[in-house]
Design a protein around this motif. Structure first.
Motif, short mmCIF file in Angstrom:
data_model
loop_
_atom_site.label_atom_id
_atom_site.label_comp_id
_atom_site.label_asym_id
_atom_site.label_seq_id
_atom_site.Cartn_x
_atom_site.Cartn_y
_atom_site.Cartn_z
N VAL A 1 4.64 7.11 1.11
CA VAL A 1 5.30 6.05 1.86
C VAL A 1 4.77 4.71 1.39
CG1 VAL A 1 5.81 5.13 4.15
CG2 VAL A 1 5.51 7.60 3.84
N LEU A 2 5.68 3.85 0.94
CA LEU A 2 5.33 2.51 0.48
C LEU A 2 5.48 1.54 1.64
CD1 LEU A 2 4.75 0.39 -1.78
CD2 LEU A 2 7.24 0.32 -2.15
N CYS A 3 4.43 0.76 1.90
CA CYS A 3 4.45 -0.17 3.03
C CYS A 3 4.02 -1.57 2.60
CB CYS A 3 3.50 0.29 4.13
SG CYS A 3 3.91 1.90 4.86
N ASP A 4 4.67 -2.57 3.17
CA ASP A 4 4.20 -3.95 3.12
C ASP A 4 3.38 -4.17 4.38
OD1 ASP A 4 5.29 -4.84 0.71
OD2 ASP A 4 7.21 -5.34 1.64
N TYR B 1 0.85 -1.18 0.00
CA TYR B 1 0.00 0.00 0.00
C TYR B 1 0.89 1.24 0.00
CZ TYR B 1 -4.13 -2.78 1.28
OH TYR B 1 -5.17 -3.68 1.29
N ILE B 2 0.38 2.32 -0.56
CA ILE B 2 1.07 3.61 -0.52
C ILE B 2 0.23 4.58 0.31
CG2 ILE B 2 1.82 5.63 -1.85
CD1 ILE B 2 2.43 3.74 -4.17
N GLY B 3 0.86 5.21 1.28
CA GLY B 3 0.20 6.24 2.07
C GLY B 3 0.67 7.61 1.63
N LEU B 4 -0.27 8.53 1.47
CA LEU B 4 0.04 9.89 1.04
C LEU B 4 -0.40 10.86 2.13
CD1 LEU B 4 -1.17 9.76 -2.67
CD2 LEU B 4 1.19 9.69 -1.86
N MET B 5 0.50 11.74 2.50
CA MET B 5 0.22 12.65 3.61
C MET B 5 0.83 14.02 3.36
SD MET B 5 -1.09 13.02 6.64
CE MET B 5 -1.07 14.38 7.79
N HIS C 1 5.40 -2.61 7.47
CA HIS C 1 6.83 -2.38 7.24
C HIS C 1 7.02 -1.32 6.15
CE1 HIS C 1 11.07 -2.98 6.59
NE2 HIS C 1 10.86 -3.33 5.34
N THR C 2 7.73 -0.26 6.49
CA THR C 2 8.01 0.79 5.52
C THR C 2 9.13 0.35 4.59
OG1 THR C 2 7.32 2.51 7.06
CG2 THR C 2 8.70 3.20 5.22
N VAL C 3 8.84 0.34 3.30
CA VAL C 3 9.79 -0.12 2.29
C VAL C 3 10.60 1.03 1.71
CG1 VAL C 3 10.04 -1.32 0.07
CG2 VAL C 3 8.30 -2.08 1.71
N HIS C 4 9.91 2.12 1.38
CA HIS C 4 10.56 3.26 0.74
C HIS C 4 9.65 4.47 0.89
CE1 HIS C 4 13.61 5.02 -1.84
NE2 HIS C 4 12.67 5.50 -2.66
N ALA C 5 10.23 5.65 0.77
CA ALA C 5 9.44 6.87 0.89
C ALA C 5 10.09 7.99 0.10
CB ALA C 5 9.29 7.29 2.35
#
Length: 392
Positions: free
Chosen positions: A19-22, A4-8, A29-33
């Motif tokens: 923020v890309l999360c598994d 999932y990607i979170g946008l803030m 778990h944050t993968v990349h941002a």
């Protein structure tokens, strides 16, 4: 495990965090941002929308699309840097950009009944079309509809991901506005508590912008050249917001430079308030900045102290305020009995916590998991939050 990607983009409007999360039921778990700043002209438009102005309905509708385009750009950069395709992402969780937050409502003409509201822009339809990814957005208004504050929403995420097995934790997010999540140990199975403590960076950012035309006080350097005015600090802390009981939330609609100026004027005008001190006549801009930093630290520390946590409790700071060493030092000095650290201690970058929260809220929506905590927001019940906007 799903991606999932979170946008803030928070109250400070310092950029869009993607923020890309598994995510699984028990792990995020944050993968990349990546972080993408707003263009100067859009940033100016957004600031103008935070207060009533001419032609604001047309301006808001235009900004709604433009913010979505910037969010989509952040997603594009994130996918490029991770070499992922749109099909790899289950959904985007988009907070949007808050431009008004009045959970208690405001008075209107014609004796109309006051209704609480919150407004976040960043059209999810445009975002879904531009990215080709399903979008879940508008997380706050369901809670408002249920009689809640619509904020803060991060305690459910904090509790699901960061609660310790045996120790209490307090997560402190210092963005434009500061909020705390008080997490019980997992073994206690108690619901988290949380609320906005007051200003985080918004007053400090506004004050240095006004005087030095800088967007923020880097490392608290300007504040470090000033002296805290105890009289001004006492007057600011006397504001009724700091004495309200939770649930409560606030925003730059309340804590802004007009609010600050009214208190400075009251302090320096003997007819308005009785203050017996010579410091008021020599209050410099950097003294005010030092006092604003003390206000943020003190209002946070005071609220944490009210919960009478055991000594083994952990205080963990995230958000932009975690990068201000003077602010971190001040908070630590006010809470000497506790261990204070930033969220690196939880293996997540302080700037990524809120973005990850909205990735998790998208996961919660898809998984039919409530995203609000009634004890936090004051809503009448738990609810699955957000609206689903498919890419197709």
């Amino acid at each position: 495990m799903a991606k999932y990607i979170g946008l803030m983009s928070g109250t400070s409007m310092d950029g869009v965090d993607a923020v890309l999360c598994d995510i699984t039921v028990n792990n995020c778990h944050t993968v990349h941002a990546v972080s993408i700043p707003y263009p100067a002209n859009l940033l100016s438009l957004l600031h103008s929308l935070c207060t009533p102005s001419h032609n604001e309905l047309n301006a808001m509708a235009t900004a709604d699309r433009l913010v979505a385009e910037n969010f989509a750009q952040a997603v594009s950069v994130l996918l490029s840097e991770t070499q992922l395709s749109t099909s790899d992402i289950t959904a985007i969780g988009s907070h949007g950009q808050t431009i008004r937050h009045f959970p208690q409502g405001i008075e209107l003409q014609n004796d109309m009944e006051q209704k609480g509201f919150t407004c976040q822009i960043g059209d999810p339809n445009t975002l879904a079309v531009l990215t080709g990814i399903d979008v879940i957005a508008d997380f706050r208004r369901k809670d408002i509809a249920l009689g809640g504050q619509g904020a803060p929403l991060v305690p459910a995420y904090h509790n699901a991901i960061f609660a310790h097995d045996t120790r209490q934790r307090v997560l402190v997010n210092i963005g434009g506005i500061a909020n705390i999540s008080v997490l019980a140990a997992k073994q206690d199975t108690a619901a988290p508590l949380g609320y906005d403590t007051g200003p985080g960076n918004t007053l400090m950012d506004g004050w240095i912008k006004q005087h030095l035309n800088q967007p923020y006080d880097d490392n608290g350097q300007w504040a470090s050249t000033g002296v805290v005015s105890n009289d001004l600090l006492t007057l600011l802390l006397a504001d009724s917001y700091f004495h309200q009981t939770a649930p409560k939330s606030t925003g730059r609609e309340y804590f802004n430079l007009a609010w600050l100026t009214s208190h400075i004027d009251a302090l320096t005008c003997p007819s308005a308030i009785e203050v017996a001190s010579s410091e008021t006549s020599t209050l410099s801009p950097q003294d005010v900045q030092a006092t604003l930093l003390a206000l943020t630290a003190t209002s946070i520390a005071d609220e944490i102290s009210k919960h009478q946590l055991p000594l083994e409790a952990e205080i963990i700071i995230c958000g932009g305020g975690a990068f201000n060493p003077l602010l971190m030092q001040r908070i630590s000095s006010l809470l000497p009995q506790y261990h204070v650290s930033d969220s690196h201690s939880l293996n997540i970058h302080p700037q990524h916590v809120e973005g990850a929260a909205f990735a998790w809220l998208a996961f919660a929506h898809k998984s039919n998991i409530p995203g609000n905590v009634p004890a936090v927001t004051g809503a009448s019940r738990e609810a699955v939050l957000g609206i689903f906007c498919p890419a197709n």
